[in-house]
Each structure stands twice: as structure tokens, then as C-alpha cells.
Design a protein around this motif. Sequence first.
Motif, mmCIF file in Angstrom:
data_model
loop_
_atom_site.group_PDB
_atom_site.id
_atom_site.type_symbol
_atom_site.label_atom_id
_atom_site.label_comp_id
_atom_site.label_asym_id
_atom_site.label_seq_id
_atom_site.Cartn_x
_atom_site.Cartn_y
_atom_site.Cartn_z
ATOM 1 N N SER A 1 -12.051 21.458 15.829
ATOM 2 C CA SER A 1 -13.019 20.519 16.433
ATOM 3 C C SER A 1 -13.799 21.194 17.550
ATOM 4 C CB SER A 1 -12.290 19.296 16.996
ATOM 5 O OG SER A 1 -11.594 18.646 15.976
ATOM 6 N N ALA B 1 -17.747 22.060 17.626
ATOM 7 C CA ALA B 1 -18.558 21.406 18.667
ATOM 8 C C ALA B 1 -19.440 22.454 19.346
ATOM 9 C CB ALA B 1 -17.652 20.721 19.687
ATOM 10 N N ALA C 1 -22.154 23.409 16.900
ATOM 11 C CA ALA C 1 -23.172 22.343 16.872
ATOM 12 C C ALA C 1 -24.063 22.434 18.113
ATOM 13 C CB ALA C 1 -22.500 20.975 16.793
ATOM 14 N N ALA D 1 -24.624 12.029 14.427
ATOM 15 C CA ALA D 1 -23.373 11.271 14.635
ATOM 16 C C ALA D 1 -23.297 10.122 13.632
ATOM 17 C CB ALA D 1 -23.317 10.743 16.068
ATOM 18 N N ALA E 1 -22.338 11.560 10.347
ATOM 19 C CA ALA E 1 -20.915 11.918 10.312
ATOM 20 C C ALA E 1 -20.060 10.686 10.046
ATOM 21 C CB ALA E 1 -20.514 12.573 11.629
ATOM 22 N N LEU F 1 -20.123 17.560 12.996
ATOM 23 C CA LEU F 1 -19.480 16.458 13.733
ATOM 24 C C LEU F 1 -18.398 15.811 12.877
ATOM 25 C CD1 LEU F 1 -22.510 14.769 15.548
ATOM 26 C CD2 LEU F 1 -20.782 16.283 16.508
ATOM 27 N N CYS G 1 -15.509 17.939 13.326
ATOM 28 C CA CYS G 1 -14.948 17.725 14.676
ATOM 29 C C CYS G 1 -14.111 16.450 14.741
ATOM 30 C CB CYS G 1 -16.064 17.593 15.706
ATOM 31 S SG CYS G 1 -16.992 19.089 15.973
ATOM 32 N N SER G 2 -14.611 15.391 14.111
ATOM 33 C CA SER G 2 -13.993 14.070 14.322
ATOM 34 C C SER G 2 -13.054 13.652 13.199
ATOM 35 C CB SER G 2 -15.099 13.018 14.452
ATOM 36 O OG SER G 2 -15.854 12.979 13.247
ATOM 37 N N ALA H 1 -16.677 10.921 16.698
ATOM 38 C CA ALA H 1 -17.933 11.593 16.320
ATOM 39 C C ALA H 1 -18.961 11.451 17.443
ATOM 40 C CB ALA H 1 -18.474 11.001 15.025
ATOM 41 N N PHE I 1 -17.928 13.744 20.377
ATOM 42 C CA PHE I 1 -18.241 15.158 20.123
ATOM 43 C C PHE I 1 -19.758 15.382 20.103
ATOM 44 C CE2 PHE I 1 -13.818 15.643 18.681
ATOM 45 C CZ PHE I 1 -13.515 16.840 19.304
ATOM 46 N N ALA I 2 -20.490 14.379 19.618
ATOM 47 C CA ALA I 2 -21.956 14.506 19.617
ATOM 48 C C ALA I 2 -22.456 14.649 21.055
ATOM 49 C CB ALA I 2 -22.591 13.288 18.951
#
Lengths: 347, 367
Positions: A84, A88, A91, A124, A127, A276, A279-280, A290, A293-294
Amino acid sequence: MRSDKKISAGQLMLMLFLARIMHTMIFKASHSASGAAMMLGLLCSTAVEAVLAIPAVWYFSAGGSDPVKEISGKYSSAVRFLYSAYFAVIAGGTVALFAEFLASEFSKVTPPIVAALLLMLAAAYCACLGIEGLARAATVVFWMFAVLFGLMAAVNEGGFDLLNLRPFSPEDSGSFWDYFTESLSSGWWLPMFCVLAVHLRKGAVKAAYGYLALKFVTLETLLLLVTIVLWRYVDVIGYPIFALGAYAKTDFIERFDAINMLIWAINCTLVLGIYLYICSGSFKRPKPAALLFAAAAAAFGIVEYKNGLRFDQPWFLGFKLAGVALLGVVLPSAAAVKLLIKRSAAK
Amino acid sequence: MKKLTILLFAFAAMLLCGCEAGEVQRRIVVHALGIDPLGDGYEVSYQVFSGGTSSEQGGPVDASESTVVTLLAQGRTLYETEESLRLRTGKEVFMGDVELIVISDELKDADLTEFLRYFRIADIYLGVNVVYCRGSAGDLIGQKLNQGSATALLLKGVVETAIDRDRACSSRIIEISNTFSDGGSAAVIPVLSLEKEGGKSEDSTVTDVTLGVFESLLITKDGFAGEIGEDAAMGIRLLRGDASEMSLEVEAGEGIAAVELKNLKIKRKISIDGGAPLLKVAIEGIYDVRSAQEGVSEDEISDAAEKQLLYLCAQGFEALKSSGKDFIGLGKLLEKYEQGYALRQNGDFGGAIEGLWASVEAKLKKY
């Protein structure tokens, strides 16, 4: 991590490809290199990636379901967090480079930071739609990109100067190693593959090696066109794919800039959405994760953009390479060995 | 939730509408640029469509010849002239539609790389040709000609015809920029000239000037490096290997014939012979006789056309030797065929040009 088998090998291949091509879209050429050196660098880095992919591809082909779970058992949450955090940062870097691209090429349109925030918000949302939605969108975006790329190459107004494709000489070795390292450090498809192949119905080999073949053919074609048609002007414009469009026109499309911008923005949203999702995806409540992390990736990206930090700086190259090695090669290798031992013991 | 999503998409779609009807009218769409020196700076002539009643009301722009106007702006830099035009008209200057850039030959020693940088920033299309002209570029752009007003399309047509017929070298922004990036190279830039026709009547409906490309200037990063005529420009196209069709008038036997050369295939190779580079050029193609005086045989025409090609190459070669600048891609040829020799030159091919020999063969077949 949700482990339901939802996507096909072709869809995974296209998601990996779009993530790679996004990086090429926003990669700003900072130095001149002879075409032969870059083309050779790409060939070698692709060959190395093909070898590095063996453990992960073997693991999934042999029936392994989740390399993270395989290797870390009850500590899998901690290992998943590494993925994650890595994505991130990737991203954030993507958003920063996209903002830089907007600032340099479309300075009068939208403030780059506002555009970056809007893109992240849309990503996001993507995601949250889940892996199926992302995979289906990837097919559509891929064809949009393929048609655009083919059209720009076909209607390019430049003549072919084959003399630009001069043979590789010892003087080019510096350019070769630079491009080889840059290309290899863009190999975060390996950790992506480890996470996303969990959802693969079948065809790990097809997804991984299909991706490598598609990437190789597309990027070699781009490098060839850049070398024999655009030559040093790419250094002036900076963005190779954008430069290809800057010297192409048809009777009904006078300028490709706006179409390029549209497809890049859509691709950027989708690719950020995939990051994302990675990540999530391991969190119990993926939607708020999400968004979180966004926000983190956007903050990192904006700081990076404002401070002029670049993806190709040594610390970032090191970070990307370390992530590829640890999360894309070492961890799946360990999972493959563990699976092999488990099978031998069962026999 | 669904309704909210639909509303959001509808709102986003409204934002995608782009220009409102009147936005085009808030822009000056430039079609040709003429750049002249003025004191320490420049006077730039912007050829624009003045618009019409229908376009003022949001309809299509009237692009007929009668709506073409030339606006003048002065400044110390090209950017300053653009800014001056913006301030005086209250409109955004849009350069994405520029078809041709004409620079006065009085600026042949000016730094062309600065101009190229400005063209890039101004978002002018990379495929636009840059040409020089004798005298004032502004006068040329605003000229009344036999063919009609000197609109951007007409000027562009004249330049492109000369380039397509291999009578001048292509001089697109991207090509000049790439030429300057390869050290020691010179760009061959066509000169657009107005010529007076003698003996015309004094009828006010007939103008006595016509337009054409009859010569070219050799320009390097450091400025002017020489000028050449039409024959030498044609020879350069042949020596560069990028000629494809030509129309020639040749003296064959006791008469004159007009021939059209097509599908020219030019092979170039370079080798080091006795310490000096030897350029070998082999030209093959087909010819078609357009007209010939009585008594001239096919063999005589073919021989004469081949000799004419050799003559043109000799003219181009002479221009190359006298300027000492590489405008035929000699450096790249050496890098391909004689890498060791090229590396020893260290990017400066002036010495190679000085000692250069050339051998040219031409073989033509009847169409």
C-alpha cells in the motif's frame, strides 16, 4: 485482500500496460541519447524483467493463490501495508509528473494542482468500483490509446531519416546504462502483478509475458519513430508521445494536443484508480481507505511537484528499484519456494 | 445516490462544452507571420482574418480573400510584438493556425534559434515552413499579385510547390531545429521573391508582379553562411538523397526538350579514400518527355537528362565546398559508414568537407 477470481489474463495485461504507458506519457526526456542506445537499453531491460518475473509467474501458474498470505501468514497485514505504501508513493509521483506536464504544456487551461486533486478524487471513485470495473475500463482506454497512437504514427508529417539510427558505439554506453536503469526502475508492474494476479481466473503466463511483449513492441516503435522522424526535437518538447502528436495532422484533425490531453487524463485517472485499489484492497473497509490513500498520495504528489522533485532523481530511482526487487521478486520467490516445499512434503 | 451521480455527470458534461459562441471572436487567428527588423527590435506583420458579420454573431468565420487583413506590431522581441498586438486589440493572439513564416533577408544574420524558440512557445505547428524574402516581409504579405492577394494559403502554396518539385529544400521549423542540433550543420532556407514582369499594360486590373522561389540562403546557428541559386538547391536535394521528382529543360542534340523525372531513387555511401572522404551517389529514376523539338531522339534526351542531373549535383557540391557547412547530412553518413573517422572529427565536419570528393552516377529509364 479480496481474492475472488474476477479478471481475465488479457484484462490484467492491459492494466499493467496502461500503467507503464502512463509513465512513458509523462516521462520528460532530460537528455539526448542515440536511438540505438535507447532501443538496446529497452531490449535488455525487458529481457531482465522477463527473468525477474519467473518466480511470481510460476507461483500463480502452479496454483498459488496469494503470495503475501503464503509467506507472511498472520503478519500478512503488515506486508500488505508495504505494498500500500509503495503504491501510494508511486501514485503521488504519477500525479506530480502529470501536474508538471499540465504546467508545461497547458499552462493556460487549468491550475495543475486543481487538476491533480480532481484526478485523484475521480481515481478514488474508480478504485471504489472494484477490480472488475477497473479491468473493463482498461480495455476501453487501451483501445482509445491504441487508435490514437496508430493514427499519430500513420499521419505523422515527418520524413524517415534512417541515418539518425546510427550504430551503437562505445560513446553511447553512458546513455545505454541510463536508459536501462530508468526502464528497469519503471518495472513496478512486478509488484502490481503479485497483488492483482490474485484476482486472475487463469493465464498468469499470458498476462505477464503478454504485457512484456506489448510493452516492448509499443515502446520500441515509439523510440524508432522518435529517432528516425522527430530526432532531437523531442528534447525541445520533452514528452516523446506528445512530440509524436505535435508533428501530425489530418484534414479533419489539425492538432492532436487536445485529444492527447483527453486520453492521457482518462488514462491517468484509471491508472491512479488501479494504484489506489492496490493500496486499499487489503483493508476491511476499502472505500474509506481508498479516499485516505488518495489524500495521502495527492499531498505527496503536490509537495513533490511544488518542490521540483523528479521520478528520475537517484533517490527515487533507488526507491522504485528497491520496491521492484523486494515486493516483485524477493517476496514472490520466497512464496514460490514455500509452495514448492509444501508440495514436496505433501507427496 | 444514482440521481446524484447522474447530476454530477451532467454538470461535468456542461463543463466540457469548451468555447461559448463568442469566444472565437475574442481571439486573433493568425495565418501568416512576416518578420522585419526595426531599430533594435522587430516589426511583425500578422496576417489575420478580420471576421465578418456572421462570425460576429457566432456563425462560421468568413475566410474569403476579402476579409484578409495585415496587422502590424513592433517590439524588441517577437514576444513583445505579440504582447503589443494583444494590448492594442484586446484579443488573445492564436498562433496555432499559422501556415507560413516569412523573415526579411535583412535579418539573415539574426539568431534564428531565438526565433525557433519563440515559435515553439507560441505554439506554432512544427510542420510550418520558415522562408526568407528579399526586402520587407510585411510588404510581401500585404502584396497584391497576379494570382490574387498574398494570402497565407497562396504564399504557402508557392513555397510548397517549389519544395515538392525539388527546386528548394524543405525548411519546416522541426527540420531547421534538428539541423541546428547536429553540430556544424547548415539549413538551406528558400527565399520567396517577388519578381517584376516587364512589358505589361498599364491596365489597373493587371498587376505586374509574380511570386516564386528562385534562390535559397544557407543559415547556421551562428548566422548567414552564403546564398545559392535554384540549380544548386536542386543539386543539394539530389546529394541529400531526398529528391523524388523534378522537371527539367535539357539541351538534347540540336534541340530542347522538357522532361519530367519521377520515382528518383538515390543511394548514398561514403568511404575514406586516401585519407579523404569520398561520397558516392547513385541516382536512378524514370523520365517522361513532356515536349521536344523536332529531330531530337529519345537517346539524346535520356543522355541530356542524365548529364543535367550530374550538372545539378556539381552545383550543389560546389555550394557545399564553398560554404564549408554540412547541409547534406555528411556527418551522419560518416557516423554510419566511417565511425572511426567521424569520431576523430569530434563533431566538426568542416575539415571533412574541405577534403571531400564526390562521384555521382545517374541512370534514367523511359517511363
